[in-house]
Motif scaffolding. Structure first.
Motif, PDB file in Angstrom:
ATOM      1  N   ILE A  23      12.334  -4.199  19.372  1.00  0.00           N
ATOM      2  CA  ILE A  23      11.410  -5.153  18.742  1.00  0.00           C
ATOM      3  C   ILE A  23      10.772  -6.054  19.798  1.00  0.00           C
ATOM      4  N   VAL A  27       7.967  -1.958  13.945  1.00  0.00           N
ATOM      5  CA  VAL A  27       8.858  -3.120  14.061  1.00  0.00           C
ATOM      6  C   VAL A  27       9.766  -3.212  12.843  1.00  0.00           C
ATOM      7  N   LEU A  28       9.185  -2.969  11.650  1.00  0.00           N
ATOM      8  CA  LEU A  28      10.006  -3.006  10.435  1.00  0.00           C
ATOM      9  C   LEU A  28      11.060  -1.896  10.448  1.00  0.00           C
ATOM     10  N   GLY A  41      13.778  -3.134  12.436  1.00  0.00           N
ATOM     11  CA  GLY A  41      14.513  -4.110  11.611  1.00  0.00           C
ATOM     12  C   GLY A  41      15.455  -3.420  10.652  1.00  0.00           C
ATOM     13  N   PRO A  82      22.211  -3.200  16.014  1.00  0.00           N
ATOM     14  CA  PRO A  82      21.259  -4.320  15.865  1.00  0.00           C
ATOM     15  C   PRO A  82      20.725  -4.822  17.207  1.00  0.00           C
ATOM     16  N   ALA A  89      18.466  -2.341  12.518  1.00  0.00           N
ATOM     17  CA  ALA A  89      19.392  -3.468  12.722  1.00  0.00           C
ATOM     18  C   ALA A  89      20.207  -3.732  11.453  1.00  0.00           C
ATOM     19  N   LEU A  90      19.510  -3.765  10.302  1.00  0.00           N
ATOM     20  CA  LEU A  90      20.213  -4.009   9.035  1.00  0.00           C
ATOM     21  C   LEU A  90      21.199  -2.885   8.734  1.00  0.00           C
ATOM     22  N   ILE A 141      16.941  -4.943  18.449  1.00  0.00           N
ATOM     23  CA  ILE A 141      16.314  -6.182  18.932  1.00  0.00           C
ATOM     24  C   ILE A 141      15.547  -5.916  20.223  1.00  0.00           C
TER      25      ILE A 141
END
Length: 623
Positions: free
Chosen positions: A53, A72-73, A76, A46, A79-80, A50
């Motif tokens: 991003i 960017v998604l 994300g 994550p 990270a998830l 970050i």
């Protein structure tokens, strides 16, 4: 451990010892450690996402319409995914480490219980039940928390800084170097405030005072009836009061030392900003790629708390390991105590005469463990306490006969009884059963040969059936009931709420001392050993219980070699031989008629006993 020490190899301590114990369950432990490493690596995904991003956002600034939203998604999602992967891997790691922890805990407790049962009784008296209980319940139990939780966290805590340093140097080596200098500075502060050997000594003193307080507390609770009856208070119960004061004296400096180290390290780690910000100003003032600089600088400012968290986690894990290591060291000290030596080279005797051959024994500090049989008489004699409990005691208890031992309190009667089951080992001389030195018998054979009924018997918090069956675990219920009937306790047992299945001590179920004594006799009847030791078996009984106990004993002693320790001379009148013991020596021997007919200790004891039976109060004077 004893074998290692005898070979000159220093036993392991601290973290190496903890890892050795954890690896007794190697497969689940190694699996848990590998999963913990993978979970730690996943936990940094994550933060990497970050950074990417931030890089995308700063690169698009101020035209956010140019921002690559799908990219960017995607970050994300990374990270998830890192969070979910970390949770799954960590959960699996903890599950495996729990399996290892409970397996290790079980084995350690079995080893501990097995070992302390083979230690001399003198060691138990010296240590105290409270201290041994604390080691069993707290010290060994702390292993579960360490292996199940602290060890996976420790693996994570030591892997995390490596991954973290790789990450901070990979993003921007200049900021990474600044952060690394801050970390080094923080640990220098920690080293200055840790105290080194002084902190270790504080921890050892804390553990010792905690054990002493536990020991004194157990003793206090056991004697609470006396304390209340005589209106004593905690302050007048000196040992408990002193142990609490000593605990207070040790726990405060120990706690403050931990607080100082933790506070200093936490403040220093959270102050890494002080190293990053000047470097950021210097880099920013001369950079040609401002978006890349801004992305890196923002990332490091966000990541500093993570650095502090990761390193504090490592410190907490190290401190916990040191505490558990100290607790395990106490456990290992017990395991290092020498057991009563057992040769197991002679067969179980087929005849059951008991012979005490010039037995000498004292309760000196150095006599709580067994003495080698090869030691010379002169060197043994030098170690014997001047006030020896027994001095060259010799007698024979013939098979199938009753030998009674009487004498004043403190004369050595109970010591004679304690030596036969090897609660202690003799210092000089020997004790033989059927011609075999009891030191040459296996513990199992000796315990099968000798049965005991003491003046202060103990019932476990389990059913009456199982309490009696302890005499012979394989006994059937019918055999237990038959023994209870012979011991004159069947009637009151059947009147209990669940009869033989009633759990002693549960729901207020209590028994009188006389009833407990009869259950102890039933236990001995079930065991049916050929040699029987009765130590003050009727001393705490009221007349009614004494009558039933005498009946029970008459069933128990049939056909056995019996050694009876007695205060009440009425119980030994029919003994085949009576030994009078005083100041550790046999001063008279013979049957009742012989001893009463000639001047000496027994005649005086009998005279005093008969006077006591006829003594009474009259109005204002003795009669």
């Amino acid at each position: 451990m004893e074998k290692i020490e005898s070979q000159g190899i220093k036993p392991k301590k601290g973290l190496p010892r903890l890892m050795e114990l954890a690896m007794t369950q190697k497969a689940p432990m190694v699996g848990g450690m590998i999963l913990s490493v993978l979970a730690t690596i996943a936990s940094f995904l994550p933060y990497l996402a970050i950074y990417f991003i931030i890089q995308e956002i700063v690169g698009a600034y101020p035209d956010f319409d140019a921002l690559d939203v799908p990219k960017v998604l995607g970050f994300g999602g990374l990270a998830l995914g890192g969070v979910l992967l970390n949770v799954l891997l960590y959960t699996a790691s903890v599950a495996l480490s729990h399996i290892a922890a409970y397996g290790t805990l079980y084995q350690c407790k079995i080893n501990y219980v097995s070992h302390i049962t083979k230690l001399p009784l003198g060691y138990h008296l010296k240590m105290g039940s409270g201290r041994l209980r604390k080691i069993m319940d707290d010290n060994i139990e702390s292993l579960e928390g360490f292996i199940a939780h602290d060890l996976p966290n420790m693996i994570s805590a030591f892997v995390a800084p490596v991954v973290m340093l790789v990450l901070v140097f990979a993003v921007d080596w200049r900021f990474g170097l600044a952060a690394f200098v801050g970390i080094i500075f923080s640990f220098l502060i920690y080293g200055v405030t840790s105290g080194g050997d002084k902190t270790k000594k504080l921890m050892e003193d804390y553990q010792t005072s905690l054990e002493d307080m536990s020991n004194a507390s157990v003793e206090y609770i056991r004697g609470i009836a006396v304390v209340k009856a005589f209106r004593q208070t905690t302050f007048s119960f000196k040992r408990l009061y002193d142990s609490i004061k000593n605990y207070t004296k040790t726990v405060i400096p120990y706690s403050l030392s931990q607080e100082l180290m933790t506070a200093a390290l936490s403040a220093a780690l959270n102050g890494i900003y002080l190293f990053l910000i000047p470097v950021g100003i210097w880099i920013g003032s001369s950079t040609n790629d401002y978006p890349a600089f801004a992305a890196s600088f923002i990332f490091y400012l966000i990541f500093v708390p993570v650095i502090a968290s990761v390193l504090m986690k490592m410190i907490y894990a190290s401190v916990n390991a040191m505490q558990v290591g100290n607790a395990v060291e106490r456990f290992d000290q017990i395991l290092a105590e020498p057991e009563i030596p057992e040769k197991n080279t002679f067969p179980k005797p087929s005849v059951y005469d008991v012979v005490y051959d010039h037995v000498t024994f004292s309760y000196a500090e150095d006599c709580t463990t067994a003495k080698p049989q090869t030691e010379s008489f002169q060197s043994q004699q030098e170690k014997v306490n001047v006030a020896a409990a027994l001095q060259s005691v010799s007698f024979t208890a013939p098979q199938g006969k009753l030998t009674a031992i009487v004498g004043p309190s403190g004369g050595g009667k109970s010591t004679i009884a304690s030596l036969l089951p090897r609660f202690y080992d003799v210092e000089q001389g020997a004790i033989r059963i059927g011609g075999t030195d009891i030191r040459n018998m296996s513990t199992g054979d000796l315990m099968d040969t000798v049965s005991f009924v003491f003046q202060d018997n103990f019932l476990f918090k389990q059913s009456i059936l199982e309490n009696i069956r302890m005499g012979r675990p394989g006994a059937t219920k019918e055999e237990v009931v038959a023994a209870a009937k012979a011991a004159r306790c069947h009637e009151f047992i059947t009147e209990l709420p669940q009869g033989y299945q009633t759990v002693f001590g549960k729901n207020g179920v209590k028994l009188s001392s006389g009833q407990i004594q009869r259950i102890a006799i039933a236990r001995a009847i079930v065991k049916n050993a050929p040699v029987l030791v009765l130590d003050e078996a009727t001393s705490f009984s009221d007349p009614e219980n004494e009558y039933f106990i005498q009946q029970a004993l008459s069933e128990l002693v049939k056909g056995k070699t019996v050694i009876m320790i007695a205060h009440r001379l009425s119980t030994v009148r029919n003994a085949d031989q009576i030994l009078v013991v005083d100041h550790g020596k046999i001063v008279q021997s013979g049957d009742h008629d012989e001893l009463v007919s000639k001047e000496g200790w027994y005649q005086d004891l009998w005279s005093n006993y008969t006077k006591a039976l006829t003594w009474k109060f009259s109005a204002g004077k003795e009669a």
